[in-house]
Each structure stands twice: as structure tokens, then as C-alpha cells.
Write a protein that holds these residues in place. Structure first.
Motif, PDB file in Angstrom:
ATOM      1  N   GLU A  39       0.869  -1.343  -0.001  1.00  0.00           N
ATOM      2  CA  GLU A  39      -0.019  -0.008  -0.069  1.00  0.00           C
ATOM      3  C   GLU A  39       0.706   1.432  -0.287  1.00  0.00           C
ATOM      4  N   CYS A  40       1.942   1.396   0.679  1.00  0.00           N
ATOM      5  CA  CYS A  40       2.988   2.391   0.724  1.00  0.00           C
ATOM      6  C   CYS A  40       3.780   2.548  -0.412  1.00  0.00           C
ATOM      7  N   CYS A  46       3.847   0.551   5.887  1.00  0.00           N
ATOM      8  CA  CYS A  46       2.240  -0.218   5.974  1.00  0.00           C
ATOM      9  C   CYS A  46       2.495  -1.503   6.259  1.00  0.00           C
ATOM     10  N   ALA A  47       3.553  -2.203   6.196  1.00  0.00           N
ATOM     11  CA  ALA A  47       3.739  -3.480   6.657  1.00  0.00           C
ATOM     12  C   ALA A  47       2.701  -4.417   5.776  1.00  0.00           C
ATOM     13  N   THR A  48       2.368  -4.080   4.486  1.00  0.00           N
ATOM     14  CA  THR A  48       1.437  -4.825   3.628  1.00  0.00           C
ATOM     15  C   THR A  48       2.150  -5.651   2.774  1.00  0.00           C
ATOM     16  N   CYS A  49       3.467  -5.524   2.762  1.00  0.00           N
ATOM     17  CA  CYS A  49       4.460  -6.659   2.129  1.00  0.00           C
ATOM     18  C   CYS A  49       5.053  -7.516   2.839  1.00  0.00           C
ATOM     19  N   HIS A  50       4.683  -7.789   4.292  1.00  0.00           N
ATOM     20  CA  HIS A  50       5.317  -8.716   5.325  1.00  0.00           C
ATOM     21  C   HIS A  50       5.545 -10.038   4.529  1.00  0.00           C
ATOM     22  N   ALA A  75       2.175  -5.745  11.711  1.00  0.00           N
ATOM     23  CA  ALA A  75       1.809  -6.413  10.606  1.00  0.00           C
ATOM     24  C   ALA A  75       0.521  -7.301  10.989  1.00  0.00           C
ATOM     25  N   SER A  76      -0.326  -7.372  10.044  1.00  0.00           N
ATOM     26  CA  SER A  76      -1.580  -8.173  10.300  1.00  0.00           C
ATOM     27  C   SER A  76      -1.243  -9.525  10.743  1.00  0.00           C
ATOM     28  N   LEU A  85       9.876  -7.005   5.745  1.00  0.00           N
ATOM     29  CA  LEU A  85       9.147  -6.259   4.788  1.00  0.00           C
ATOM     30  C   LEU A  85       9.989  -6.512   3.328  1.00  0.00           C
ATOM     31  N   SER A  86       8.878  -6.932   2.361  1.00  0.00           N
ATOM     32  CA  SER A  86       9.601  -7.226   1.084  1.00  0.00           C
ATOM     33  C   SER A  86       9.981  -6.304   0.362  1.00  0.00           C
ATOM     34  N   CYS A  87       9.620  -4.852   0.586  1.00  0.00           N
ATOM     35  CA  CYS A  87       9.868  -3.633   0.094  1.00  0.00           C
ATOM     36  C   CYS A  87      11.365  -3.247   0.528  1.00  0.00           C
ATOM     37  N   GLN A  88      11.713  -3.730   1.563  1.00  0.00           N
ATOM     38  CA  GLN A  88      13.247  -3.486   1.993  1.00  0.00           C
ATOM     39  C   GLN A  88      14.112  -4.634   1.528  1.00  0.00           C
TER      40      GLN A  88
END
Length: 107
Positions: A39-40, A46-50, A75-76, A85-88
């Protein structure tokens, strides 16, 4: 080109080739991988790529930042010792063949 394998909660696997420097999150979004939201847009906000990184590649991942560490607590799905986080996670030769397990939910 390095590859990443995404493992869904039901055990289904999908491997994709990823240009170096592209994050595991970006590759998932570009290739229609269900289970990564981002999302971010990759700002570790946002932690939506956990994801859960399988142990053989965890040491090759870049060090976790303070921001990533804090977001993983939000994270959910439950945080684990191999949560990232996969964005990192930008793809490198060292991460070639990385396997990431997707959590049950992202939000």
C-alpha cells in the motif's frame, strides 16, 4: 537474472526472475503475485508486504532498519524471527533463489 520464489499459505509456489535492484515487493506486484499488497509503495510505512524469508537466505538479506523493525510489529500476521518487509529486500546476486513465504493476511 536472480530469482525469487513466493510460497503462498496453501503451499503453491511461483518463481520469477527479478532484475537486480528490484525489491521482492516490486517483483511481486509486477508479476501479479497474490498476497503482497504494498500500500505505501515501498516506503516501509504499512507492513502490507510482510513475508517470511526462508532461513538459507536470511543472512544474505540487508540489515533491518529501525523503521522496518517498527513496522513489522504492526503487521496483520504474526511476526516471526524471519519476518521482513519485502519492500526492503532489493534483489542481489547473494539473494538469488530466495524463497519467501506469504502470510495468511496483509491487512
Amino acid at each position: 537474472m536472480p530469482t525469487v520464489t513466493y510460497v503462498s499459505p496453501d503451499g503453491t509456489e511461483r518463481s520469477v526472475a527479478v532484475p537486480p535492484g528490484t525489491t521482492v515487493m516490486e517483483a511481486a506486484l509486477d508479476n501479479g503475485i497474490d498476497g503482497i499488497v504494498g500500500e505505501c509503495g515501498g516506503a516501509a510505512m504499512c507492513a502490507t508486504c510482510h513475508v517470511y524469508v526462508e532461513s538459507e537466505h536470511l543472512a544474505a538479506a540487508p540489515p533491518m532498519t529501525v523503521d522496518e523493525d517498527a513496522m513489522l510489529d504492526e503487521a496483520s500476521s504474526a511476526r516471526a524471527g524471519n519476518s521482513r518487509l519485502s519492500c526492503q529486500l532489493p534483489m542481489t546476486a547473494e539473494l538469488d533463489g530466495i524463497r519467501v513465504r506469504l502470510p495468511e493476511r496483509q491487512r
